[in-house]
Design an enzyme around this catalytic site. Structure first.
Site, PDB file in Angstrom:
ATOM      1  N   CYS A 100       0.819  -1.214   0.000  1.00  0.00           N
ATOM      2  CA  CYS A 100       0.000   0.000   0.000  1.00  0.00           C
ATOM      3  C   CYS A 100       0.853   1.264   0.000  1.00  0.00           C
ATOM      4  CB  CYS A 100      -0.972  -0.009   1.183  1.00  0.00           C
ATOM      5  SG  CYS A 100      -0.170   0.172   2.798  1.00  0.00           S
ATOM      6  N   HIS A 137      -1.285  11.063  16.026  1.00  0.00           N
ATOM      7  CA  HIS A 137      -1.797  10.333  14.866  1.00  0.00           C
ATOM      8  C   HIS A 137      -0.706   9.439  14.288  1.00  0.00           C
ATOM      9  CE1 HIS A 137      -3.939   9.598  11.097  1.00  0.00           C
ATOM     10  NE2 HIS A 137      -2.837   9.949  10.462  1.00  0.00           N
ATOM     11  N   HIS A 140      -4.102   4.607  10.060  1.00  0.00           N
ATOM     12  CA  HIS A 140      -5.456   4.046  10.108  1.00  0.00           C
ATOM     13  C   HIS A 140      -5.391   2.523  10.138  1.00  0.00           C
ATOM     14  CE1 HIS A 140      -6.233   8.121   8.616  1.00  0.00           C
ATOM     15  NE2 HIS A 140      -7.404   7.983   9.231  1.00  0.00           N
ATOM     16  N   ASP A 144      -8.343  -5.662   6.095  1.00  0.00           N
ATOM     17  CA  ASP A 144      -7.857  -6.461   4.965  1.00  0.00           C
ATOM     18  C   ASP A 144      -6.444  -6.996   5.201  1.00  0.00           C
ATOM     19  OD1 ASP A 144      -6.444  -4.092   4.772  1.00  0.00           O
ATOM     20  OD2 ASP A 144      -7.034  -3.650   2.717  1.00  0.00           O
ATOM     21  N   ARG A 152      -5.021  -4.511   9.153  1.00  0.00           N
ATOM     22  CA  ARG A 152      -3.862  -3.841   8.561  1.00  0.00           C
ATOM     23  C   ARG A 152      -3.734  -2.471   9.218  1.00  0.00           C
ATOM     24  NH1 ARG A 152      -3.634  -0.311   3.900  1.00  0.00           N
ATOM     25  NH2 ARG A 152      -5.721  -1.060   3.376  1.00  0.00           N
ATOM     26  N   CYS A 154      -2.083   0.583   8.989  1.00  0.00           N
ATOM     27  CA  CYS A 154      -1.384   1.315   7.936  1.00  0.00           C
ATOM     28  C   CYS A 154      -0.825   2.592   8.559  1.00  0.00           C
ATOM     29  CB  CYS A 154      -2.377   1.610   6.818  1.00  0.00           C
ATOM     30  SG  CYS A 154      -1.668   2.350   5.365  1.00  0.00           S
TER      31      CYS A 154
END
Length: 167
Positions: A100, A137, A140, A144, A152, A154
Site C-alpha cells: 500500500c 496520529h 489508520h 484487509d 492492517r 497502515c
C-alpha cells in the site's frame, strides 16, 4: 525556461519524498521508551519540540505520500516506537508487505499501545490509530490484513522510530 521548470519539479518531488526531517525542533523531555504513562501535552508545546514533518502528521493528522516513508519497504528485525513520545508500538514480527506504500502491521505490541477514533474525513469512514501514550496520529486500521487478526495497521513512517534488535 522548460529546463528550469523540470529542475524545479525534480527538486520539489525529491524534497517531498525524502525531506522527512528526523531532527526535532528542540529537546523532547517527554520521550521515553520505558514510560508508558499517558501524557497530556498541548500542541503549542509539541510544535516547539517536534520537526515540522512529524508535527504535521502526528499532531495535525496529515499523511505522508505513499512509497516515500523510510519504513514502508523494510524487513529488519526490531521494535517500532512512537516518534513523538517513545511509546513501544509494534514488533517487526507483526509487519507485513501490503504493497500500500506505508508500513503495515497486523497487531500492536500490547493492548494499550494504540487507541482508536472514528474518522469521517475525506468522505470516508475509517478508524484512526493514535499512540496510546501521547495521542499522536499514527495512521489508520483496515480489515484487509493477514491472519491471525485480519487487520492492517497502515502507519506513517514519520510517526515511527525503529530500533533494530541487537545481534
Amino acid at each position: 525556461m522548460k529546463a528550469f521548470i523540470v529542475l524545479l519539479a525534480f527538486i520539489t518531488v525529491g524534497l517531498t519524498a525524502c525531506g522527512q526531517s528526523d531532527k526535532p525542533a528542540g529537546p523532547n523531555p517527554y520521550y521515553s521508551r520505558t514510560d508508558t504513562q499517558q501524557l497530556h501535552v498541548d500542541n503549542a508545546t509539541w510544535k516547539k519540540i517536534l520537526s515540522p514533518d512529524l508535527y504535521a502528521v502526528a499532531r495535525e493528522g496529515a499523511t505522508e505520500r505513499a512509497f516515500t516513508g523510510k519504513y514502508w519497504n523494510t524487513d529488519d528485525r526490531g521494535t517500532y516506537y512512537c516518534a513523538v513520545c517513545g511509546n513501544p508500538l509494534f514488533r517487526s514480527t507483526a509487519k507485513f508487505s501490503s504493497e500500500c506504500g506505508w508500513p503495515s502491521f497486523f497487531q500492536p505490541l500490547r493492548k494499550n499501545a494504540t487507541v482508536y477514533l472514528e474518522d469521517h474525513s475525506l468522505g470516508m469512514d475509517r478508524i484512526e490509530v493514535r499512540c496510546g501514550r501521547c495521542g499522536s496520529h499514527l495512521g489508520h486500521i483496515f480489515d484487509d490484513g493477514p491472519p491471525p487478526t485480519h487487520k492492517r495497521y497502515c502507519m506513517n513512517s514519520v510517526s515511527l522510530e525503529f530500533v533494530p534488535d541487537k545481534k
